[in-house]
Design a protein around this motif. Sequence first.
Motif, mmCIF file in Angstrom:
data_model
loop_
_atom_site.group_PDB
_atom_site.id
_atom_site.type_symbol
_atom_site.label_atom_id
_atom_site.label_comp_id
_atom_site.label_asym_id
_atom_site.label_seq_id
_atom_site.Cartn_x
_atom_site.Cartn_y
_atom_site.Cartn_z
ATOM 1 N N SER A 42 0.817 -1.211 0.000
ATOM 2 C CA SER A 42 0.000 0.000 0.000
ATOM 3 C C SER A 42 0.853 1.264 0.000
ATOM 4 O O SER A 42 0.365 2.344 -0.344
ATOM 5 N N LEU A 43 2.125 1.132 0.394
ATOM 6 C CA LEU A 43 3.025 2.286 0.440
ATOM 7 C C LEU A 43 4.005 2.313 -0.729
ATOM 8 O O LEU A 43 4.770 3.268 -0.859
ATOM 9 N N SER A 44 4.006 1.264 -1.565
ATOM 10 C CA SER A 44 5.003 1.127 -2.611
ATOM 11 C C SER A 44 4.468 1.585 -3.957
ATOM 12 O O SER A 44 3.255 1.643 -4.189
ATOM 13 N N ASN A 45 5.395 1.876 -4.839
ATOM 14 C CA ASN A 45 5.055 2.177 -6.217
ATOM 15 C C ASN A 45 4.432 0.936 -6.854
ATOM 16 O O ASN A 45 5.001 -0.149 -6.774
ATOM 17 N N PRO A 46 3.246 1.044 -7.478
ATOM 18 C CA PRO A 46 2.579 -0.137 -8.033
ATOM 19 C C PRO A 46 3.405 -0.877 -9.068
ATOM 20 O O PRO A 46 3.235 -2.076 -9.260
ATOM 21 N N ASN A 47 4.311 -0.173 -9.766
ATOM 22 C CA ASN A 47 5.154 -0.845 -10.752
ATOM 23 C C ASN A 47 6.078 -1.867 -10.091
ATOM 24 O O ASN A 47 6.307 -2.959 -10.623
ATOM 25 N N PHE A 48 6.618 -1.530 -8.927
ATOM 26 C CA PHE A 48 7.468 -2.456 -8.199
ATOM 27 C C PHE A 48 6.667 -3.640 -7.663
ATOM 28 O O PHE A 48 7.159 -4.770 -7.616
ATOM 29 N N VAL A 49 5.418 -3.370 -7.264
ATOM 30 C CA VAL A 49 4.565 -4.442 -6.745
ATOM 31 C C VAL A 49 4.195 -5.410 -7.859
ATOM 32 O O VAL A 49 4.274 -6.638 -7.700
ATOM 33 N N ASN A 50 3.803 -4.897 -9.015
ATOM 34 C CA ASN A 50 3.383 -5.743 -10.136
ATOM 35 C C ASN A 50 4.531 -6.567 -10.689
ATOM 36 O O ASN A 50 4.339 -7.700 -11.140
ATOM 37 N N SER A 51 5.735 -5.994 -10.686
ATOM 38 C CA SER A 51 6.893 -6.714 -11.237
ATOM 39 C C SER A 51 7.479 -7.723 -10.266
ATOM 40 O O SER A 51 8.344 -8.514 -10.638
#
Length: 302
Positions: A42-51
């Motif tokens: 919830s605090l991270s950049n979504p690009n890092f989460v998706n990858s």
Amino acid sequence: MLNTTTIKETRGDKIFKASVLVFVIIATLIVLYPLVYIISASLSNPNFVNSGEMWLLPKGITWGGYKIIFENQDIWNGYRNTIFYTLLGTFINLAVTLPCAYALSRPELYGKKKFLGFMMLTMFISGGLIPSYLLVKGLGMLNTVWALVIPSAASVYNIIVTRSFFETTIPREMEEAAIIDGASDFTVFFKIVLPLSMPIIAVMGLFYGVGHWNSYLSALIYLSDKTMYPLQMVLREILVLQDLSSNSDVSASTAEMLHIKQQLVQVIKYGVMLVSTLPIIIVYPFLQRYFVKGVMVGSLKG
């Protein structure tokens, strides 16, 4: 004189304790990881989460998701609805469960075994989804709050546990003394039984409250007005929107629009998960001291 000599632990005892400690640590890590992951995501950049680059600690920290959550009126409206449904539903549940369980715990109640048998039958046989919908529709409760709280007004299992608590915990002699002094059944119930039953009331309130807070199936079936959606339905729409955006059957223009919305979904969905579970996490520690006592005492006698 008591022998205070310390009993020496055998090698087997030490191995057993070490094994239990390792098991508890592993189980704790397994339970905590999803919560830590949701907070980090919830605090991270979504690009890092998706990858998959973010797997434990936050990466590319951003507060944009929570900013969108706090500015989204649908989420706040769902939050308000869920709080109202939970409080009203839990009150109705306790108002039905406690008197019913107390009546079944009274030895002078005629035919209480037959009543209990009929009630337990509903735990194994259900009318089904379509008859339930037709019943709610026939009662004129579609698109009303009553469709969410009346069909689930009582749980037979919780009634049985509460009845067992009354039978094993409330002194029968105290009730008889109050009756001899002229107290009515209502006076005994409200003035004597309920004040001595805070552990089971807290446990049942938590059970019912968590059930209402997490419920979305009833809203999915009985509600079509989005202004009445609980928070879980709002969260469901966010997750369904994400699935639709990855569907290859939609048109190019629709896919582009859904892709843009998906970026928004990726930012806020983990934050919404955390926000939706936060009240339960906050309330539970205050009721934990009642939890073990209420459940264990209530389950001594079936």
